[in-house]
Design a protein around this motif. Structure first.
Motif, PDB file in Angstrom:
ATOM      1  N   PRO A 117       6.861   7.855  10.334  1.00 32.99           N
ATOM      2  CA  PRO A 117       6.551   9.248   9.993  1.00 32.99           C
ATOM      3  C   PRO A 117       6.057  10.022  11.210  1.00 32.99           C
ATOM      4  N   GLN A 118       6.556  11.246  11.358  1.00 33.54           N
ATOM      5  CA  GLN A 118       6.157  12.131  12.446  1.00 33.54           C
ATOM      6  C   GLN A 118       5.372  13.287  11.821  1.00 33.54           C
ATOM      7  N   GLY A 119       4.144  13.005  11.401  1.00 31.65           N
ATOM      8  CA  GLY A 119       3.432  13.892  10.508  1.00 31.65           C
ATOM      9  C   GLY A 119       2.641  14.999  11.158  1.00 31.65           C
ATOM     10  N   SER A 120       2.587  15.064  12.496  1.00 32.36           N
ATOM     11  CA  SER A 120       1.769  16.114  13.100  1.00 32.36           C
ATOM     12  C   SER A 120       2.592  17.092  13.925  1.00 32.36           C
ATOM     13  N   LEU A 121       3.374  16.635  14.895  1.00 34.41           N
ATOM     14  CA  LEU A 121       4.069  17.563  15.779  1.00 34.41           C
ATOM     15  C   LEU A 121       5.371  18.099  15.202  1.00 34.41           C
ATOM     16  N   PHE A 122       6.124  17.254  14.489  1.00 31.69           N
ATOM     17  CA  PHE A 122       7.456  17.666  14.062  1.00 31.69           C
ATOM     18  C   PHE A 122       7.413  18.264  12.665  1.00 31.69           C
ATOM     19  N   GLY A 123       8.317  19.232  12.467  1.00 33.09           N
ATOM     20  CA  GLY A 123       8.255  20.130  11.332  1.00 33.09           C
ATOM     21  C   GLY A 123       8.362  19.530   9.981  1.00 33.09           C
ATOM     22  N   ARG A 124       9.508  19.409   9.437  1.00 35.23           N
ATOM     23  CA  ARG A 124       9.656  19.352   8.000  1.00 35.23           C
ATOM     24  C   ARG A 124      10.113  17.988   7.510  1.00 35.23           C
ATOM     25  N   ASN A 125       9.333  17.381   6.635  1.00 35.21           N
ATOM     26  CA  ASN A 125       9.801  16.238   5.859  1.00 35.21           C
ATOM     27  C   ASN A 125      10.218  15.046   6.700  1.00 35.21           C
ATOM     28  N   THR A 126       9.505  14.750   7.771  1.00 32.42           N
ATOM     29  CA  THR A 126       9.867  13.611   8.608  1.00 32.42           C
ATOM     30  C   THR A 126       9.095  12.365   8.176  1.00 32.42           C
ATOM     31  N   THR A 127       9.197  12.015   6.880  1.00 29.96           N
ATOM     32  CA  THR A 127       8.515  10.830   6.366  1.00 29.96           C
ATOM     33  C   THR A 127       9.041   9.557   7.012  1.00 29.96           C
ATOM     34  N   GLY A 128      10.350   9.495   7.216  1.00 30.58           N
ATOM     35  CA  GLY A 128      10.954   8.274   7.719  1.00 30.58           C
ATOM     36  C   GLY A 128      11.123   8.241   9.219  1.00 30.58           C
ATOM     37  N   GLY A 129      11.342   9.406   9.835  1.00 28.59           N
ATOM     38  CA  GLY A 129      11.564   9.436  11.265  1.00 28.59           C
ATOM     39  C   GLY A 129      12.310  10.690  11.660  1.00 28.59           C
ATOM     40  N   ALA A 130      12.668  10.768  12.928  1.00 27.66           N
ATOM     41  CA  ALA A 130      13.372  11.941  13.444  1.00 27.66           C
ATOM     42  C   ALA A 130      14.368  11.493  14.505  1.00 27.66           C
ATOM     43  N   ILE A 131      15.459  12.241  14.614  1.00 31.54           N
ATOM     44  CA  ILE A 131      16.474  12.007  15.634  1.00 31.54           C
ATOM     45  C   ILE A 131      16.543  13.262  16.496  1.00 31.54           C
ATOM     46  N   LEU A 132      16.255  13.122  17.784  1.00 32.20           N
ATOM     47  CA  LEU A 132      16.207  14.247  18.705  1.00 32.20           C
ATOM     48  C   LEU A 132      17.464  14.230  19.573  1.00 32.20           C
ATOM     49  N   ILE A 133      18.237  15.305  19.518  1.00 34.08           N
ATOM     50  CA  ILE A 133      19.491  15.406  20.261  1.00 34.08           C
ATOM     51  C   ILE A 133      19.352  16.504  21.308  1.00 34.08           C
ATOM     52  N   SER A 134      19.653  16.169  22.554  1.00 33.22           N
ATOM     53  CA  SER A 134      19.572  17.138  23.648  1.00 33.22           C
ATOM     54  C   SER A 134      20.941  17.316  24.278  1.00 33.22           C
TER      55      SER A 134
END
Length: 715
Positions: A117-134
Motif C-alpha cells: 500500500p502507498q497510503g501517504s504520497l500517492f493519490g487514489r486507491n493504492t491499497t495493493g501497489g502502484a506502477i510508475l511509468i516514465s
C-alpha cells in the motif's frame, strides 16, 4: 544529508523524487525502457513477469478493463466502473478508472513497480501497489530512431521517435507506435472472426527549463480498432441426459459437451467455434497534462500537475461459443480531470513533502446483456429470452491532503512518516430497459444514490543503513480504498440496488533488506510482509441462477502473508542474470455470506502461491559488431478464477518462455529475431463459470508461440 561512499547507486522515484534505492522503505522493482523493448512488452498488462508476486490479465479480452494483482490484492473484474486497488501513474498522472489502466508501452524511459500500500504520497486507491511509468523526455539535440517488427499471426509493429530542439531552453519529442495483429485463436465457425486489433498511438512531449523553473507539456492519442478474441465454450457434461459431469482435466476436450450437446470439432487448444461475425472493438482516447516546477530557493520547491483525459470505448462479446445464449456489449464514455499541487522542503537532514490532490471523473455506461436469444425462435421457450440495456452514470470525486517526511536521525537511521486524509464520493444513476418477447419495458429500474466516505491512511518506517552496500527497512502502512457502485450486469432492480459496496482497509507490516555485494557484482533484495484486511472488496460471481450476476462485495477480513526475493547478478561483464521469486503461503479470503453465496477461508481469486521469473542476457563482440542474446521465463503456480475454488475454474501452474537474438553491426543498426511462448504452452487468460446457464466454462485462451523479426535504425 550524510555523505555516501562512491558505490553503485540505483535511483528510484518510489517516493516522488530520485533516491538511492537503499534509502527507500518500499519494495520496488525498476525496469528500464531498453529491457521493455527487448522483451517485446506491448502494454501495461505484460509487466507482471518483471517483479515478484505480480500478476495481470486481460480478463475479458483485449481492449476490456485489465486486472492487476500484487501480493494477492487486485480486482478481477471486467466492469468498466471498477476502481482498481493497483494504480498506474503515467508521467506522474494517476490512471483513474478501469478504462485507463491498459495502455501501450513505447518510447519508455523506465517503469517502477511498487508493491504494498502507498497510503501517504500517492493519490487514489493504492491499497495493493502502484506502477510508475516514465516516458523518454525531450533532449537538446536532434536524434531519434525508427523500427519495424514482423511476426506470426500477421503481427506488424512500426514505431519511431524524434527529438527536436526548439531553442536554447525548449525541446520536443514526438513518438508514434503502430500495431496490427491477429490472435492465435482460430475460429472454425461459419463467418466467425479470428479476431485481432489495430492500435495507433502518438505522444508529444515539450519541455522547457530555466535556472529555477521548468515546464513539461504532454499530449497523447490512441486509436484502437478490431474484433475481440473468440472465446472457447467448454462443456462440462459427460452425458447431457443423465447430467453426469466430466473430470476437470477433461473439460475443453471433445469428450465433454454442454447443455445443448455441443462439443468442439477438434482438440486443438487454439481452435474454437464462436459466433463472432458481428463482434467488434473501438477505442478512441486522448489526453493532456501540464507540469511545472518552481525552485523557490535552495530549500523550497513548488510543483503542479494538471491533467485531462477522455475515452470512448465499445466492446461487444460472445460468451457461449456457437450459440446466441449469453452475449452483450460494454460501452463507456469516460472523462477525467486531476490537479495536484505539492510543496517540498529539502533540509540538511530531512526532506518534507506535502500536497493537495483533486480528481473528478465521470463515466457514462451504455451496455447490454442479451440472454438466450436463440430461444426466441422456439415458441415454448421464447419467454425465457431477455435483453437488458444499461444506461448508467457515475460521478467520482476524490480530494486529499498528504504529508510525508524523511528524517536522517544519524548516518545509520532514516525515519519516514507520512499521513494522508482522503475524502471521496461516488454519485450514481442506474437505469435499465428490458426487451422481452412481445414487449419493451423502459426504465425497468431507475436508481439514484451516493456513496461517501473519508479516511486516514499513512506510513511509518525506519531504514537502517548497515553499510554503504547494505540497508534494512521496517515498515507499517495503512491502506484504504473507498466504496462505490458496481455498475455491472444486474438482471433485477433488487440486484441493481444491492450493487453498492463499502470501503476496504489494509494494515500492512513489512521488513526488507537490500544488499550490494561488489565482490560478486550482485544486488539482492528481500522482503517479508503480513497483511490484515478489513472488509476486502472482492468480485463475487453468483453461480446458482441461470442469469449471470456478478457483484463487488466486501468479503470480510482477509489474511495475506508472503516473501519476495529479487537477484541481479553479473558474473562477468558479458553476462547478466536476473531472478525474481514470490511466495504467498497464505492469501485467504475472509468470510462472506449473502443469499446462496457463502465463502470463507478460500484462496483469493487470481492469486498463485508461487511465482518465479528469470532473465539471462549475454553480449559478445562478433564480426566487428555486437551480438546480444536473451532468454527468460515466467512461472505461475496454480490459481482459481473465482472465489469458490471451483475445480472447473482452476488454472494449473504453467511457465512461459521468451527469447531474443540481436546483432548490432554498428551504433546505428540492430537486427533481431525474437520469440514469445517458445514452448507453445497452453494456458488461460480467463475461465468463467457459465455452468448454471450452459453447463459450460467460458474460456479465453492465452496466445500461442509467436516468432518474429525486427530491425531498428538510430540516427
Amino acid at each position: 544529508m550524510p555523505e555516501e561512499q562512491n558505490i553503485e547507486v540505483i535511483q528510484v522515484k518510489a517516493q516522488k523524487r530520485l533516491q538511492d534505492i537503499r534509502d527507500v522503505s518500499v519494495a520496488v522493482t525498476l525496469v528500464d525502457g531498453e529491457q521493455i523493448e527487448r522483451q517485446q512488452i506491448k502494454d501495461t498488462t505484460q509487466l507482471a513477469a518483471l517483479a515478484p508476486n505480480v500478476k495481470s490479465s486481460k480478463v475479458a479480452g483485449e481492449g476490456t478493463t485489465p486486472s492487476f494483482n500484487i501480493r494477492g490484492i487486485g480486482m478481477f473484474d471486467y466492469n468498466t466502473s471498477t476502481i482498481s486497488p493497483i494504480a498506474i501513474y503515467a508521467d506522474d498522472v494517476v490512471s483513474g478508472g478501469a478504462n485507463f489502466l491498459d495502455s501501450n508501452l513505447f518510447d519508455i524511459q523506465r517503469v517502477e513497480i511498487l508493491r504494498g500500500p502507498q497510503g501517504s504520497l500517492f493519490g487514489r486507491n493504492t491499497t495493493g501497489g502502484a506502477i510508475l511509468i516514465s516516458s523518454r523526455l525531450p533532449e537538446m539535440e536532434f536524434d531519434g530512431y525508427a523500427g519495424l517488427s514482423l511476426a506470426e499471426h500477421d503481427y506488424q509493429r512500426a514505431q519511431a521517435a524524434v527529438n527536436l530542439p526548439l531553442g536554447e531552453q525548449t525541446a520536443a519529442r514526438l513518438a508514434i507506435n503502430h500495431l496490427d495483429y491477429d490472435y492465435s485463436m482460430q475460429n472454425l465457425a461459419p463467418n466467425g472472426q479470428d479476431g485481432g486489433m489495430r492500435q495507433d498511438s502518438l505522444r508529444l512531449l515539450v519541455s522547457s527549463e530555466w535556472d529555477n523553473f521548468s515546464v513539461l507539456l504532454k499530449l497523447y492519442s490512441e486509436d484502437w480498432r478490431g474484433a475481440p478474441k473468440p472465446i472457447y465454450s467448454a462443456g462440462i457434461l459427460k452425458n447431457p441426459v443423465s447430467g453426469e459431469r466430466c473430470l476437470p482435466a477433461d473439460v475443453g476436450s471433445r469428450r465433454c459437451v454442454d447443455s445443448f450437446g455441443f462439443a468442439p470439432a477438434t482438440d486443438d487448444f487454439w481452435q474454437t467455434e464462436a459466433d463472432t461475425a458481428d463482434k467488434r472493438h473501438d477505442t478512441d482516447s486522448w489526453g493532456t497534462s501540464l507540469q511545472w516546477q518552481w525552485q523557490l530557493n535552495q530549500i523550497w520547491s513548488l510543483k503542479s500537475i494538471t491533467a485531462y483525459k477522455d475515452l470512448q470505448r465499445f466492446h461487444s462479446f460472445d460468451s457461449d461459443g456457437p450459440g446466441n445464449f449469453i452475449e452483450g456489449s460494454l460501452g463507456s464514455d469516460s472523462e477525467f480531470f486531476s490537479q495536484e499541487l505539492s510543496l517540498s522542503r529539502e533540509g540538511e537532514y530531512s526532506f518534507w513533502q506535502m500536497g493537495l490532490f483533486y480528481l473528478q471523473e465521470q463515466l457514462l455506461q451504455d451496455s447490454d446483456l442479451d440472454l438466450f436469444r436463440d430461444f426466441r425462435a422456439i415458441p415454448s421457450l421464447a419467454a425465457n429470452a431477455a435483453q437488458f440495456f444499461y444506461h448508467n452514470k457515475l460521478d467520482n470525486r476524490s480530494l486529499s491532503a498528504y504529508s510525508q517526511v524523511d528524517y536522517y536521525l544519524n548516518p545509520q537511521w532514516i525515519l519516514t512518516a507520512g499521513l494522508r486524509f482522503t475524502d471521496e464520493s461516488t454519485e450514481y444513476h442506474a437505469v435499465s430497459d428490458l426487451d422481452v418477447e412481445g414487449a419493451f419495458i423502459p426504465s425497468l429500474w431507475d436508481i439514484k444514490g451516493e456513496v461517501e466516505d473519508a479516511e486516514w491512511s499513512g506510513k511509518l518506517a525506519l531504514v537502517q543503513k548497515m553499510s554503504a552496500q547494505t540497508s534494512l527497512y521496517y515498515s507499517y502502512s495503512r491502506g484504504y480504498k473507498s466504496g462505490g457502485y458496481n455498475g455491472g450486469y444486474s438482471t433485477s432492480a433488487e440486484q441493481a440496488a444491492d450493487s453498492e459496496y463499502a470501503p476496504e482497509r489494509l494494515n500492512a507490516w513489512e521488513v526488507g533488506a537490500r544488499f550490494y555485494l561488489p565482490d560478486w557484482n550482485m544486488n539482492l533484495d528481500m522482503a517479508a510482509f503480513w497483511y490484515r484486511y478489513q472488509d476486502q472488496q472482492v468480485f463475487v460471481n453468483q453461480t446458482t441462477g441461470l442469469s449471470p450476476y456478478h457483484v463487488l462485495k466486501n468479503a470480510g477480513d482477509s489474511r495475506i502473508h508472503g516473501v519476495e526475493l529479487s537477484l541481479a547478478y553479473t558474473p562477468f561483464s558479458q553476462l547478466m542474470l536476473d531472478f525474481n521469486l514470490g511466495y504467498l503461503p497464505k492469501a485467504e479470503l475472509g468470510e462472506y455470506r449473502e443469499g446462496d453465496i457463502y465463502v470463507a477461508g478460500t484462496q483469493l481469486p487470481f492469486t498463485s502461491k508461487w511465482n518465479f521469473s528469470g532473465l539471462m542476457q549475454y553480449e559478445m563482440n562478433l564480426a566487428g559488431g555486437r551480438m546480444l542474446a536473451q532468454l527468460g521465463f515466467d512461472y505461475q503456480s496454480s490459481f482459481f478464477f473465482d472465489q469458490n475454488e471451483n475445480p472447473y475454474l482452476e488454472q494449473p501452474g504453467y511457465s512461459i518462455w521468451h527469447g531474443r537474438l540481436a546483432y548490432q553491426p554498428n551504433e546505428a543498426w540492430e537486427l533481431a529475431l525474437w520469440g514469445k511462448n517458445l514452448f507453445n504452452r497452453e494456458y488461460h487468460e480467463l475461465r468463467f463459470d457459465s455452468i448454471a446457464a450452459l453447463s459450460a466454462v467460458t474460456e479465453l485462451r492465452g496466445e500461442a508461440r509467436q516468432l518474429g523479426v525486427e530491425v531498428t535504425y538510430h540516427f
